[in-house]
Motif scaffolding. Structure first.
Motif, PDB file in Angstrom:
ATOM      1  N   GLU A   1     -23.780  85.761 111.888  1.00  0.00           N
ATOM      2  CA  GLU A   1     -24.409  84.596 111.277  1.00  0.00           C
ATOM      3  C   GLU A   1     -23.515  84.041 110.168  1.00  0.00           C
ATOM      4  OE1 GLU A   1     -27.287  86.568 107.939  1.00  0.00           O
ATOM      5  OE2 GLU A   1     -28.004  86.599 110.020  1.00  0.00           O
ATOM      6  N   ALA A   2     -23.765  82.796 109.842  1.00  0.00           N
ATOM      7  CA  ALA A   2     -23.023  82.141 108.759  1.00  0.00           C
ATOM      8  C   ALA A   2     -23.834  80.949 108.271  1.00  0.00           C
ATOM      9  CB  ALA A   2     -21.653  81.681 109.253  1.00  0.00           C
ATOM     10  N   ASN A   3     -23.739  80.673 106.972  1.00  0.00           N
ATOM     11  CA  ASN A   3     -24.342  79.449 106.435  1.00  0.00           C
ATOM     12  C   ASN A   3     -23.548  79.023 105.219  1.00  0.00           C
ATOM     13  OD1 ASN A   3     -25.867  80.433 103.847  1.00  0.00           O
ATOM     14  ND2 ASN A   3     -26.425  81.911 105.449  1.00  0.00           N
ATOM     15  N   SER A   4     -23.577  77.743 104.936  1.00  0.00           N
ATOM     16  CA  SER A   4     -22.809  77.228 103.821  1.00  0.00           C
ATOM     17  C   SER A   4     -23.288  75.819 103.481  1.00  0.00           C
ATOM     18  CB  SER A   4     -21.317  77.210 104.177  1.00  0.00           C
ATOM     19  OG  SER A   4     -20.548  76.817 103.066  1.00  0.00           O
ATOM     20  N   ILE A   5     -22.764  75.324 102.342  1.00  0.00           N
ATOM     21  CA  ILE A   5     -23.042  73.961 101.911  1.00  0.00           C
ATOM     22  C   ILE A   5     -21.715  73.220 101.828  1.00  0.00           C
ATOM     23  CG2 ILE A   5     -23.928  72.515 100.052  1.00  0.00           C
ATOM     24  CD1 ILE A   5     -25.710  74.949  99.271  1.00  0.00           C
ATOM     25  N   ILE A   6     -21.671  72.052 102.450  1.00  0.00           N
ATOM     26  CA  ILE A   6     -20.459  71.237 102.469  1.00  0.00           C
ATOM     27  C   ILE A   6     -20.653  70.068 101.517  1.00  0.00           C
ATOM     28  CG2 ILE A   6     -18.858  69.937 103.931  1.00  0.00           C
ATOM     29  CD1 ILE A   6     -20.105  71.426 106.346  1.00  0.00           C
ATOM     30  N   LYS A   7     -19.766  69.944 100.562  1.00  0.00           N
ATOM     31  CA  LYS A   7     -19.854  68.826  99.619  1.00  0.00           C
ATOM     32  C   LYS A   7     -19.150  67.617 100.219  1.00  0.00           C
ATOM     33  CE  LYS A   7     -20.061  71.777  95.503  1.00  0.00           C
ATOM     34  NZ  LYS A   7     -19.437  72.129  94.212  1.00  0.00           N
ATOM     35  N   CYS A   8     -19.896  66.560 100.358  1.00  0.00           N
ATOM     36  CA  CYS A   8     -19.373  65.340 100.989  1.00  0.00           C
ATOM     37  C   CYS A   8     -19.644  64.135 100.096  1.00  0.00           C
ATOM     38  CB  CYS A   8     -20.018  65.131 102.358  1.00  0.00           C
ATOM     39  SG  CYS A   8     -19.749  66.499 103.503  1.00  0.00           S
ATOM     40  N   GLY A   9     -18.871  63.979  99.056  1.00  0.00           N
ATOM     41  CA  GLY A   9     -19.056  62.823  98.168  1.00  0.00           C
ATOM     42  C   GLY A   9     -20.365  62.924  97.413  1.00  0.00           C
ATOM     43  N   ARG A  10     -21.248  61.989  97.658  1.00  0.00           N
ATOM     44  CA  ARG A  10     -22.519  61.934  96.943  1.00  0.00           C
ATOM     45  C   ARG A  10     -23.613  62.799  97.554  1.00  0.00           C
ATOM     46  NH1 ARG A  10     -23.283  55.540  95.335  1.00  0.00           N
ATOM     47  NH2 ARG A  10     -21.368  55.329  94.083  1.00  0.00           N
ATOM     48  N   CYS A  11     -23.332  63.455  98.618  1.00  0.00           N
ATOM     49  CA  CYS A  11     -24.360  64.320  99.223  1.00  0.00           C
ATOM     50  C   CYS A  11     -23.758  65.671  99.575  1.00  0.00           C
ATOM     51  CB  CYS A  11     -24.956  63.665 100.472  1.00  0.00           C
ATOM     52  SG  CYS A  11     -23.782  63.465 101.834  1.00  0.00           S
ATOM     53  N   GLN A  12     -24.645  66.586  99.865  1.00  0.00           N
ATOM     54  CA  GLN A  12     -24.229  67.915 100.302  1.00  0.00           C
ATOM     55  C   GLN A  12     -24.932  68.248 101.610  1.00  0.00           C
ATOM     56  OE1 GLN A  12     -23.684  71.004  97.229  1.00  0.00           O
ATOM     57  NE2 GLN A  12     -24.746  69.595  95.872  1.00  0.00           N
ATOM     58  N   LYS A  13     -24.210  68.929 102.457  1.00  0.00           N
ATOM     59  CA  LYS A  13     -24.725  69.200 103.797  1.00  0.00           C
ATOM     60  C   LYS A  13     -24.809  70.707 104.020  1.00  0.00           C
ATOM     61  CE  LYS A  13     -23.565  67.913 108.583  1.00  0.00           C
ATOM     62  NZ  LYS A  13     -22.622  67.071 109.359  1.00  0.00           N
ATOM     63  N   MET A  14     -25.997  71.159 104.305  1.00  0.00           N
ATOM     64  CA  MET A  14     -26.180  72.580 104.582  1.00  0.00           C
ATOM     65  C   MET A  14     -26.214  72.810 106.087  1.00  0.00           C
ATOM     66  SD  MET A  14     -29.183  75.258 103.524  1.00  0.00           S
ATOM     67  CE  MET A  14     -28.944  77.005 103.882  1.00  0.00           C
ATOM     68  N   PHE A  15     -25.700  73.940 106.480  1.00  0.00           N
ATOM     69  CA  PHE A  15     -25.832  74.333 107.887  1.00  0.00           C
ATOM     70  C   PHE A  15     -26.043  75.831 107.975  1.00  0.00           C
ATOM     71  CE2 PHE A  15     -21.291  74.959 107.123  1.00  0.00           C
ATOM     72  CZ  PHE A  15     -21.033  76.162 107.766  1.00  0.00           C
ATOM     73  N   VAL A  16     -26.678  76.243 109.047  1.00  0.00           N
ATOM     74  CA  VAL A  16     -26.904  77.663 109.346  1.00  0.00           C
ATOM     75  C   VAL A  16     -26.483  77.886 110.796  1.00  0.00           C
ATOM     76  CG1 VAL A  16     -28.597  79.518 109.583  1.00  0.00           C
ATOM     77  CG2 VAL A  16     -28.809  77.862 107.718  1.00  0.00           C
TER      78      VAL A  16
END
Length: 1087
Positions: A977-992
């Protein structure tokens, strides 16, 4: 107003904070639960409808009666090599009989200038005139479709004659030679009766005609011209001459402008076409200085393989005239290159020649020849005088005659072919005088002359469209002409490489094993990874360099070239290599340990190699059942065997050709065809597999009849190492999505002569009993495949017994997937940290099911199924690669085709002024009427000063051979398993991401509202061309890999009559030949 602004800013920040917090709360435990439930349902579905557990149980029940066999690669490669030697030896005997018969026929024939003889002209046969009568040389010629000759209409009782358009078909020399060669008819038929596996047999005459057996109807090209000239074919040239080093010298001074330069370029190209991979060459252009057309090749010789020849042609086409001709320096440079090559053991170490192409030689060259070539005259000099002027003919002829060469005068494009061919006859003299009948074998080639070759492109494995030819020269044995060394022609026969490779049975090699052949130069003759064709628009075409692909470009993991070196030297041995293989059009990498076994093929320049994959590839089992029991199950309607494999040899006896392999096997086992030659071990294993897998038919039928088959379950199937397959269609063809799957057109998923099915190869590299799932996108038709291996154990060893699988629709998978990946509104969320209830159907979430190589099996957008996940969401894929959840694998393609933009000028011309052109032509006709009749070339209309280019240049993107690298990816099964948060300018994107247990799949859940495309672009799988800096590219081009020279060389004979060195012969006017010359000249100009 100010407080209000502050409040607005606070609210905005608060809203962004709330949004970010929401994005960060996809609960991993929820995704994990979904993956677990989906795993159970998917496995239950796959096991139930495939019957994998039943088949594994049946195999367990028979373990006590089977025998495990570990293959000995060294013994196998020697056995298969011996089989190949026997097969090729039989072809050589056939060719020898043809040569003996042709020479005897000439020996007892006296030339008759008035001989009249009607023969079957293959272009004219079965052709009638307006009155319904057969045209001259075109009588009735029976033709019948023949399975052995690719269903072509042929006549196996007669051969017939093809004559190129530029050769007069009633010339006395032609008529006498055709009459002599009639003696070959009986030998052709006798050879075919002795060896029914023979294909085309032929005789190529030095006069230009081509006798082919069996007789066929020859189809002209689109221009109505029979441009095929047997003397231009590799088998003819190699048999007629020994290896050679050639320096082509072309005069590009100002006097060579216009049509002269066009003729000179065509002459160079024609000379280049007479060279092969055992020859070496360079091209020098000269004016008042010496210019190498390829500066990289300065002072050296390069191998005349297809790559280099085409490269020279491209550069020659760009030559422009200027300056004054100074021949002496260029001649010195040419001699220096050849002398240094001989002194250093480079080049062919056999014949050496200089080809001088000029419109006049005014200097005194005697000092050059005295310094470099006399008295031994090791280097022959051939001279080609270009243009109508004869002022310098004597000088040009003197050069050739005093250096054991030959002089010719070329005044039109139509003259080029015949005049270039003369040098081959001169080089053949020592061999002819000595009567050395060397047998030669050609490199691989694709014969595009035969009418149905293009249809074969789409039906056979690419690498197996190729053939090799065995050929032998035919000499005049008459004593009175012995010193002239008269070459009558060359006899030969074609051997389809598919038939050669079939001698190593596919079932013995396993799922990833294969065999291959290379030449003495290290070039591929046959290899499953050789791809000789490329797609140009909607058409499949041969690649420009398809037959000069080096072993190191296919087996590229052999970085030290240890395998190549050993095989080129003709050694016997073995070598282990860790390799990155790939399947599914290169998309799916595999890490294998290949064991290479190799040996030479006696009496040929070939070396044979065999690959077994360490582990399951070297282990097979043998079972035994009674013929009666096995036959009962072998005749089941759901059963088939590999149609391209050889269970029984049906091509030896014509009466057996009507049988399929399954029909032949059954008739042999029933005792109805005891004369059939069959593979006893393969039949034994096939019978055993039929019995062991028989319960699957009953199991599948019971499910189908229960009316409880879930909609979307379409096909169950299995395959075994013996090539046996069973197929159950749960859904009718009307409702089935995958209509093409496992049909005869679906070669990728069937057992063929060069590979096991894709689903078989994928399953055997995955843990047995665990299903491997992958998407299929067949021209927009999308579905899923589930496949798993089953095993058998005995004597403490475990072997792969076969593979069983299931084909299902995406509708079924999606229904299961979306039902599982959503939580009900009344879900207890008290212990969940994050979004709850969570649903993949929510517009705020994107959910994907991706396989072990990153390809999407399920997505909300059906269009994305089958695509690489990195192309859909580069941000998440890039992060997963960084986290090593997916690992990048670099792959290479040394047979690629890349776009090469260049300007192309149309050959079409428009007339500047109709009146001027008319007057010019009239003046020209009346002033040179005789020359018009003798050697007019229609190229005048395309190259006259009165004509101008009527079209603007247009940019054309041509595909040219290149080298590429491309990425592939593999999921690391140790990371669940893996999960993280991606910082993309004005928003952040989480994935699992969560691996789906007991499968090769991963469930990916990402937030949909954060667009990261600006920060993270897509990750494409497209190959990138490997470009080299100029110096590296030059070194690669001129570097010469290890090669094994042909054993024989015929460069000198003391009895050779070198006084026959060309000149002007008496010209007899023939209206037919005149018209033919017009047609050929125009054809050559247009091409």
């Amino acid at each position: 107003m100010e407080p209000r602004s502050t409040l607005g800013g606070f609210v905005g920040v608060f809203f962004l904070w709330v949004t970010v917090q929401a994005q960060m709360k996809i609960p991993p435990e929820t995704v994990q639960q979904w993956a677990s439930v989906f795993s159970t349902q998917l496995r239950d579905l796959s096991c139930k409808y495939s019957g994998s557990l039943l088949l594994q149980k049946k195999l367990k029940d028979v373990e006590s009666i089977i025998k495990m066999v570990e293959l000995d690669g060294q013994d196998l490669v020697k056995d298969y090599s011996a089989e190949i030697e026997r097969m090729l030896g039989s072809k050589m005997k056939s060719v020898k009989r043809l040569a003996e018969s042709a020479e005897d026929a000439d020996l007892y024939h006296d030339f008759n200038t008035s001989l009249e003889f009607d023969y079957y002209n293959s272009m004219l046969i079965n052709t009638v005139d307006e009155d319904g009568n057969f045209v001259e040389l075109g009588g009735e010629f029976a033709l019948e479709e023949n399975e052995h000759f690719n269903k072509m209409p042929v006549n196996t009782q007669l051969s017939n004659i093809q004559v190129p358009t530029n050769v007069y078909n009633k010339d006395p020399n032609i008529i006498n030679a055709i009459y002599n060669s009639e003696a070959l008819n009986d030998v052709f038929i006798g050879n075919f009766q002795r060896d029914p596996t023979l294909t085309w047999q032929y005789f190529g005459s030095s006069t230009g005609f081509f006798r082919i057996y069996p007789g066929i109807k020859w189809t002209p090209d689109t221009n109505g011209v029979a441009a095929f000239d047997c003397r231009n074919r590799n088998w003819y040239i190699q048999a007629a001459t020994s290896p050679k080093d050639i320096i082509i010298m072309v005069d590009i001074s100002g006097s060579m402008k216009g049509l002269k330069m066009t003729i000179a370029k065509h002459t160079i190209n024609t000379i280049l076409d007479t060279l092969g991979e055992n020859d070496f060459v360079n091209v020098i252009a000269y004016t008042d200085y010496v210019r190498y057309v390829e500066p990289c090749f300065r002072g050296t010789l390069v191998q005349a393989d297809l790559d280099n020849r085409e490269h020279f042609k491209m550069l020659v086409d760009e030559l422009h005239v200027k300056g004054e001709a100074k021949l002496k320096n260029a001649m010195k440079e040419s001699f220096k290159i050849l002398n240094e090559a001989r002194a250093n053991g480079l080049g062919s170490m056999c014949n050496q020649a200089i080809m001088l192409i000029t419109d006049g030689a005014m200097e005194d060259f005697e000092s050059v020849f005295e310094e470099f070539n006399w008295p031994e005259r090791r280097v022959r000099v051939f001279t080609y005088l270009i243009g109508r002027e004869m002022t310098f003919a004597q000088n040009t002829k003197w050069i050739a005659c005093n250096n054991k060469g030959y002089y010719t005068h070329i005044s039109t494009l139509a003259d080029v072919q015949e005049n270039v061919m003369e040098y081959l006859h001169v080089l053949s003299r020592p061999m002819v005088i000595n009567h050395d009948h060397d047998i030669i074998w050609t490199e691989a080639y694709m014969d595009t002359v035969l009418p149905n070759t293009k249809e074969l492109f789409n039906t056979k494995a690419q690498s197996l469209l190729l053939m090799t030819s065995v050929a032998m020269p035919v000499f005049s044995k008459k004593k009175e002409t012995l010193s002239h060394g008269i070459l009558l022609g060359v006899v030969g026969s074609d051997i389809p490489l598919m038939e050669v490779m079939k001698l190593a049975p596919r079932y013995m090699l396993g799922a990833h094993g294969y065999t291959f052949l290379i030449t003495n130069n290290g070039y591929i003759l046959a290899h499953p990874d050789l791809r000789p064709l490329y797609r140009d628009g909607k058409k499949l075409k041969p690649k420009p360099n398809y037959n000069s692909v080096d072993l190191s470009e296919v087996e590229w993991e052999d970085t030290e070239e240890m395998l190549r070196t050993a095989m080129v030297r003709g050694e016997t041995g073995n070598l282990g290599l860790n390799v990155r293989a790939s399947v599914d059009s290169g998309k799916r990498p595999m890490f294998l340990i290949n064991e290479y076994f190799y040996t030479n093929v006696d009496d040929t320049p070939f070396s044979f190699g065999m690959v077994l994959t360490r582990g399951h590839g070297k282990l097979m089992f043998v079972g035994n059942v009674s013929v009666e029991e096995g036959l009962h199950d072998l005749t089941s309607p759901d059963l088939s065997i590999a149609s391209e494999w050889t269970y029984c040899e049906t091509d030896v006896d014509p009466a057996h050709r009507k049988y399929s392999q399954l029909q032949a096997a059954i008739r042999y086992l029933l005792g109805k065809e005891p004369d059939l030659e069959c593979d006893e071990l393969l039949l034994q294993q096939t019978l055993f597999d039929a019995v062991v897998t028989a319960p699957m038919e009953a199991y599948w039928n019971a499910l189908a009849l229960s009316d409880r088959v879930e909609p979307g379950v379409e096909t169950a199937f299995l395959g075994t190492r013996s090539g046996l397959m069973r197929i159950m269609r749960y859904a009718g063809v009307e409702t089935r999505v995958a209509k093409k799957f496992l049909t005869p057109a679906d070669k990728n998923n069937l057992f063929t002569v060069d590979h096991f099915p894709l689903w078989y190869r994928l399953a055997v590299e995955f843990p047995p009993g665990t299903f491997f799932y992958y998407p299929v996108n067949d021209k927009g038709v999308k579905y899923a495949i589930a496949t798993t291996a089953v095993t058998v154990s005995a004597q403490g060893k475990t072997a792969i017994a076969g593979v069983v699988g299931l084909q299902i629709s995406l509708d079924l998978l999606e229904k299961r997937f979306w039902d599982i990946t959503k939580q009900a509104s009344d879900t207890d969320c008290s212990n969940v940290e994050g979004l709850c209830p969570l649903s993949c159907e929510s517009p705020g979430l994107n959910c994907f099911l991706v396989d072990t190589n990153g390809f999407i099996l399920l997505s909300k957008d059906r269009k994305e199924v089958g695509s690489f996940f990195g192309e859909v969401d580069g941000s998440v894929m890039a992060t997963l690669i960084k986290m090593e959840f997916f690992k990048k694998v670099s792959l290479f393609d040394y047979q690629a085709m890349c776009k090469n933009s260049h300007h192309h000028t149309s050959n079409a011309r428009s007339l500047l002024s109709p009146f001027n052109v008319t007057m010019a032509i009239l003046r020209w006709i009346f002033s040179k009427a005789l020359m018009f009749l003798l050697d007019f070339s229609w190229c005048f209309f395309w190259h006259s000063d009165y004509l101008v280019d009527g079209h603007k240049q247009k940019k054309v993107e041509a595909l040219v051979p290149c080298e590429t690298s491309y990425p592939a990816f593999m999921l690391d099964s140790s990371i669940s398993e893996a999960n993280s948060i991606i910082k993309c300018g004005r928003c952040q994107k989480m994935f699992v991401v969560q691996q789906v247990p007991d499968s090769n799949l991963a469930l990916v859940v990402t937030e949909a509202n954060c667009d990261c495309s600006r920060q993270y672009g897509p990750i494409p799988l497209q190959p990138k061309e490997i470009k080299y800096i100029a110096t590296v590219k030059c070194n690669r081009m001129k570097s010469q890999k290890l090669r094994r020279r042909p054993e024989s060389c015929h460069a000198y004979h003391p009895k050779e009559n070198a006084k026959d060195c060309g000149g002007v012969a008496t010209i007899y006017l023939s209206i037919t030949l005149f018209c033919t010359s017009l047609l050929v000249s125009r054809y050559l100009c247009m091409t």
